[in-house]
Design a protein around this motif. Structure first.
Motif, PDB file in Angstrom:
ATOM      1  N   UNK A   1       0.772  -1.354   0.123  1.00  0.00           N
ATOM      2  CA  UNK A   1       0.024  -0.108  -0.066  1.00  0.00           C
ATOM      3  C   UNK A   1       0.762   1.114  -0.015  1.00  0.00           C
ATOM      4  N   UNK A   2       1.939   1.284   0.723  1.00  0.00           N
ATOM      5  CA  UNK A   2       2.717   2.564   0.760  1.00  0.00           C
ATOM      6  C   UNK A   2       3.530   2.414  -0.403  1.00  0.00           C
ATOM      7  N   UNK A   3       4.145   1.519  -1.041  1.00  0.00           N
ATOM      8  CA  UNK A   3       4.712   1.504  -2.388  1.00  0.00           C
ATOM      9  C   UNK A   3       3.872   2.107  -3.162  1.00  0.00           C
ATOM     10  N   UNK A   4       2.594   1.641  -3.342  1.00  0.00           N
ATOM     11  CA  UNK A   4       1.726   2.437  -4.506  1.00  0.00           C
ATOM     12  C   UNK A   4       1.391   3.762  -4.202  1.00  0.00           C
TER      13      UNK A   4
ATOM     14  N   UNK B   1       4.272   9.610  -6.535  1.00  0.00           N
ATOM     15  CA  UNK B   1       5.322  10.628  -6.220  1.00  0.00           C
ATOM     16  C   UNK B   1       6.768  10.657  -6.757  1.00  0.00           C
ATOM     17  N   UNK B   2       7.272   9.315  -6.874  1.00  0.00           N
ATOM     18  CA  UNK B   2       8.709   9.355  -7.391  1.00  0.00           C
ATOM     19  C   UNK B   2       8.706   8.294  -8.658  1.00  0.00           C
ATOM     20  N   UNK B   3       7.663   7.690  -9.051  1.00  0.00           N
ATOM     21  CA  UNK B   3       7.803   6.940 -10.433  1.00  0.00           C
ATOM     22  C   UNK B   3       8.335   5.517  -9.998  1.00  0.00           C
ATOM     23  N   UNK B   4       8.266   4.479 -10.944  1.00  0.00           N
ATOM     24  CA  UNK B   4       9.121   3.341 -10.643  1.00  0.00           C
ATOM     25  C   UNK B   4      10.569   3.332 -10.530  1.00  0.00           C
TER      26      UNK B   4
ATOM     27  N   UNK C   1       5.741  -7.723  -7.650  1.00  0.00           N
ATOM     28  CA  UNK C   1       4.624  -8.826  -7.715  1.00  0.00           C
ATOM     29  C   UNK C   1       3.512  -8.364  -6.717  1.00  0.00           C
ATOM     30  N   UNK C   2       3.724  -8.108  -5.663  1.00  0.00           N
ATOM     31  CA  UNK C   2       2.657  -7.783  -4.626  1.00  0.00           C
ATOM     32  C   UNK C   2       2.023  -6.531  -4.874  1.00  0.00           C
ATOM     33  N   UNK C   3       2.565  -5.493  -5.417  1.00  0.00           N
ATOM     34  CA  UNK C   3       1.779  -4.315  -5.787  1.00  0.00           C
ATOM     35  C   UNK C   3       1.121  -4.564  -6.942  1.00  0.00           C
ATOM     36  N   UNK C   4       1.493  -5.386  -8.003  1.00  0.00           N
ATOM     37  CA  UNK C   4       0.565  -5.984  -8.915  1.00  0.00           C
ATOM     38  C   UNK C   4      -0.690  -6.413  -8.532  1.00  0.00           C
ATOM     39  N   UNK C   5      -0.614  -7.352  -7.755  1.00  0.00           N
ATOM     40  CA  UNK C   5      -1.432  -8.370  -7.082  1.00  0.00           C
ATOM     41  C   UNK C   5      -2.536  -7.248  -6.320  1.00  0.00           C
ATOM     42  N   UNK C   6      -1.908  -6.152  -5.733  1.00  0.00           N
ATOM     43  CA  UNK C   6      -2.803  -5.314  -5.070  1.00  0.00           C
ATOM     44  C   UNK C   6      -3.709  -4.343  -5.827  1.00  0.00           C
ATOM     45  N   UNK C   7      -2.908  -4.067  -6.933  1.00  0.00           N
ATOM     46  CA  UNK C   7      -3.608  -3.145  -7.995  1.00  0.00           C
ATOM     47  C   UNK C   7      -4.783  -4.127  -8.594  1.00  0.00           C
ATOM     48  N   UNK C   8      -4.497  -5.312  -8.935  1.00  0.00           N
ATOM     49  CA  UNK C   8      -5.735  -6.225  -9.404  1.00  0.00           C
ATOM     50  C   UNK C   8      -6.821  -6.274  -8.369  1.00  0.00           C
TER      51      UNK C   8
ATOM     52  N   UNK D   1      -7.498   1.132 -14.078  1.00  0.00           N
ATOM     53  CA  UNK D   1      -6.501   0.713 -12.922  1.00  0.00           C
ATOM     54  C   UNK D   1      -5.132   0.930 -13.125  1.00  0.00           C
ATOM     55  N   UNK D   2      -4.517   0.896 -14.189  1.00  0.00           N
ATOM     56  CA  UNK D   2      -3.310   1.085 -14.541  1.00  0.00           C
ATOM     57  C   UNK D   2      -3.006   2.670 -14.439  1.00  0.00           C
ATOM     58  N   UNK D   3      -3.935   3.236 -15.333  1.00  0.00           N
ATOM     59  CA  UNK D   3      -3.732   4.803 -15.052  1.00  0.00           C
ATOM     60  C   UNK D   3      -3.859   5.574 -13.835  1.00  0.00           C
ATOM     61  N   UNK D   4      -4.175   4.747 -12.892  1.00  0.00           N
ATOM     62  CA  UNK D   4      -4.455   5.347 -11.551  1.00  0.00           C
ATOM     63  C   UNK D   4      -3.021   5.466 -10.914  1.00  0.00           C
ATOM     64  N   UNK D   5      -2.078   5.028 -11.498  1.00  0.00           N
ATOM     65  CA  UNK D   5      -0.575   5.011 -11.021  1.00  0.00           C
ATOM     66  C   UNK D   5       0.397   5.498 -11.945  1.00  0.00           C
TER      67      UNK D   5
END
Length: 219
Positions: A19-22, A27-30, A61-68, A97-101
């Motif tokens: 959650x924090x990473x997303x 703010x900082x990009x990948x 992997x966990x960030x992508x899962x949370x996005x999903x 969903x992808x455009x949200x980040x």
């Protein structure tokens, strides 16, 4: 320091780190998202994160899962969907969903889900398509081809606009047209290639669905 109502530090777990990473991603990009940056935001030492993620890819992997998880929560499905309606719905939901980040498509691309939350939606979609007349292999190809189109489209879209309304330097169409004046068709193609992403996505997805219908003989 992040504390609970008892004054104790909130326990660190995979979900909280993701959650924090997303949140930091916008703010900082990948490229700027490091375990050290996330640890500082959580007020812990970076090694504490390695108890939960062995490396940055495991975190992605966990960030992508949370996005999903968030995507499917906001994209209710209907058993009465047509096969075209279902593929439109899930791919529109994925793009949103992808455009949200910032760099959302780059995070998602190549990541491995850490759970099986995706299986329920996939099962429902494959069942709907096979009921409509696709065999399983055709249903898989239709589903994955539209998914890959959406993922690739948003990757390129975010290369121009990292967040909606935020355009990267170098994508001024007037400057591009002047630089390519010796190639008039290519110069004039700029707005079609780098503008009106909403319309281009919808038309591209419609082209794919029309092609799938013709290829497999399903109306």
């Amino acid at each position: 320091m992040d504390t609970g109502t008892t004054g104790r530090r909130t326990p660190l777990d995979r979900r909280r780190v993701a959650d924090t990473a997303l949140r930091l991603l916008n703010e900082v990009g990948l490229d700027g998202l490091t375990l050290r940056t996330i640890a500082r935001e959580l007020d812990v030492k970076a090694p504490a994160l390695y108890w939960h993620f062995k490396d940055k890819q495991a975190l992605l992997d966990e960030m992508a899962t949370e996005m999903y998880r968030r995507m499917i929560a906001g994209t209710p499905l209907d058993a009465a969907d047509s096969w075209r309606g279902r593929l439109l719905k899930v791919n529109r939901g994925l793009r949103a969903a992808l455009l949200g980040y910032r760099d959302g498509a780059r995070v998602f691309s190549g990541s491995r889900f850490t759970g099986i939350e995706h299986a329920e939606q996939l099962e429902e979609t494959l069942r709907l398509l096979t009921t409509a007349g696709f065999d399983l292999a055709q249903a898989v190809r239709a589903t994955t081809t539209t998914y890959l189109f959406t993922l690739g489209f948003v990757t390129e879209e975010q290369g121009v606009e990292p967040l909606p309304g935020e355009r990267r330097e170098g994508y001024d169409m007037a400057e591009r047209a002047r630089a390519m004046a010796a190639f008039p068709l290519s110069a004039a193609a700029g707005p079609e290639m780098f503008g009106d992403f909403e319309q281009r996505f919808e038309e591209g997805l419609a082209l794919l669905l029309d092609g799938i219908a013709v290829r497999y003989g399903i109306g």
